[in-house]
Design an enzyme around this catalytic site. Structure first.
Site: not given
Length: 533
Positions: A107, A109
């Site tokens: 991931k 963000h």
């Protein structure tokens, strides 16, 4: 057996996730490439009710293991869908723990932005963020070779999360690995990783359940299926006479639902049939761990020859006429136990050979492919089917292609009702390494050991090497097998029947070729050789 295990097996049966096949045409090929008569598909649990029930069984297995964990980790791919439901089931049983699984891609963000090295785990994990000292319980469906489990173990340790006390799976098939060690893939995993593996049920528990409940369940299923079939027939007659399209559609849906349920019951009839249990037992005897084989028992000892000692003519003749004359002259000799057929007659057509022999005798027909068991494992199934179809009673294997070929060929022979003789050492010079040959002495002995562990009790040994016979006898007896020996290597190859019989013990059959079929009087030669026993 604990009650939750019984309920789990029932659950697998009712959902159609557990298959035990009556016919070999329905068998499944596993990741290990083994062809199995029984199969469990946890992937069939793909809706709320069954997933919730499955999670409860996992929770019971984890709690009963006695291992304490505080986070569940679902191993990709099947384990991912287990993590949250099992955590909820654990909570309902008074054990509130976290759950997580790993992302395919990091991931980049939200909370994963601008993180340091230790917090990188937030980029890789969905669910509870794992702390360095968390006791992580891993989840997956079944254990075959264990590749995904080793990858998950390495992944966790790469994140600094090395406290991995437990791996929970649904079903332990209790199979040895593909090598010759006899260790199971789970034993190897536990040894290498230090992680204990617990299953909801194992192969023996499934087998014992089917043996205990099979006949009663089979009768119940058959009665229910016949009732539904009768109901279906009545509905089909009603549909045929309807002009009301709405009513017709309603009845057709009812017929379709009945078809689905009848198909499920037909599958259950296969699971509960005695033949299915027999096939599963044979599979476990050949592929099972030491504990599984001990639990299943060795089964009935295969008796190929009616006598404890006999002479078996090696029928290495060129024509069917010569073979028929050999059988005609020797069939009534008490000391003749059976007939060994080799490639010369085999190429003329085994079915014709067996038919010719049956004109004169019902004694055992033993086919020596010279040497069977030297191909890939898969070919064993077709070989066994062919031998059964042409009427051969017994097959000889020299499984020089390795342990998986040996296990596969033995299993498929047993599955087709054939009797099995296994050899590892041969009569000619320079066969084993100690004699100047290719095959290691230990490798040859391993062929006998694997066969004995699979329940085989009939073995080929070199009749002109009594010291080898003694060595093989000690080895197979150490595996709990009372051996019956078959030995070539006499007359032209210099062996003495008396010496071989002494080394072999009470149950011994001498294989004699030219000494009988090249004799002017084959009947007299058969009597002479059998008198030496």
């Amino acid at each position: 057996m604990e009650e939750y295990k019984r309920k789990f097996i029932d659950f697998l049966l009712n959902t159609g996730s557990l298959k035990v096949f009556e016919n070999s045409s329905d068998d499944r090929t596993l990741k290990s490439k083994r062809i199995s008569p029984w199969f469990v598909n946890i992937g069939d649990f793909n809706e709320g009710e069954s997933s919730n029930a499955l999670a409860g069984f996992y929770a019971d297995a984890i709690i009963n293991s006695g291992v304490k964990g505080n986070v569940l980790y679902g191993i990709p791919e099947k384990g991912v869908g287990l993590a949250a439901p099992v955590a909820m089931a654990m909570a309902s049983k008074g054990h509130n723990i976290g759950w997580c699984f790993s992302r395919k891609d990091e991931k980049t963000h939200g909370e994963a932005t601008g993180l340091g090295h230790e917090d990188r785990i937030k980029k890789l994990i969905v669910g509870k963020v794992l702390k360095p000292n968390d006791a992580i319980v891993q989840l997956d469906d079944v254990f075959t070779a264990g590749d995904a489990k080793y990858e998950a173990n390495a992944f966790m340790k790469s994140l600094g999360r090395a406290n991995l006390p437990l791996l929970a799976i649904a079903v332990d098939r209790q199979e040895v690995g593909i090598d010759a060690t006899g260790k199971s893939a789970i034993e190897e995993y536990e040894h290498k990783t230090g992680t204990k593996v617990v299953s909801v049920v194992n192969a023996i528990e499934v087998y014992n359940f089917l043996k205990e409940m099979g006949l009663d369940r089979l009768r119940d299923v058959q009665v229910h299926r016949l009732s539904l079939s009768k109901r279906k027939s009545e509905l089909e007659k009603s549909v045929a006479g309807l002009s009301d399209l709405s009513k017709r559609a309603e009845l057709e849906k009812s017929v379709s639902d009945l078809n689905y349920e009848i198909k499920r019951l037909v599958d259950l009839e296969s699971v509960f049939s005695p033949r299915s249990a027999e096939r599963m037992a044979n599979y476990i005897r050949v592929y099972g761990t030491k504990e599984a084989r001990a639990a299943i028992g060795r089964g009935l000892e295969q008796k190929i020859i009616g006598r404890d000692r006999s002479v078996i003519p090696a029928c290495d003749v060129e024509t069917l006429e010569q073979f028929e004359e050999l059988v005609r002259q020797t069939a009534d000799v008490d000391g003749i136990g059976g007939y060994k057929i080799g490639f010369e007659l085999g190429y003329l057509g085994l079915a014709k050979v067996v038919e010719t022999a049956r004109k004169h005798t019902q004694k055992s027909i033993i086919f020596d492919h010279q040497k069977a068991g030297t191909d890939i494992p898969d070919t064993g199934r077709n070989y066994a089917r062919l031998m059964k179809r042409v009427g051969v009673d017994t097959v000889i294997f020299f499984p020089q292609a390795g342990p998986e070929t040996e296990r596969a060929w033995i299993y498929h022979a047993l599955d087709n009702g054939l009797k099995v003789i296994v050899g590892g050492r041969m009569t000619h010079p320079a066969y084993s390494v100690s004699e100047g040959g290719f095959i290691t002495d230990e490798g040859a002995l391993e062929m006998y050991r694997i066969a004995a562990r699979a329940g085989v009790n009939n073995f080929v040994v070199p009749g002109n090497k009594p010291e080898v016979i003694k060595q093989v006898k000690e080895l197979v007896e150490s595996e709990g097998v009372s051996p019956v020996f078959y030995a070539p290597g006499f007359i032209a190859q210099g062996g003495k029947i008396e010496a071989a019989a002494k080394a072999a013990g009470d149950r011994f059959h001498g294989i004699v070729g030219r000494g009988i079929y090249q004799a002017k009087d084959m009947h007299a030669a058969a009597i002479e050789h059998s008198s030496q026993l």
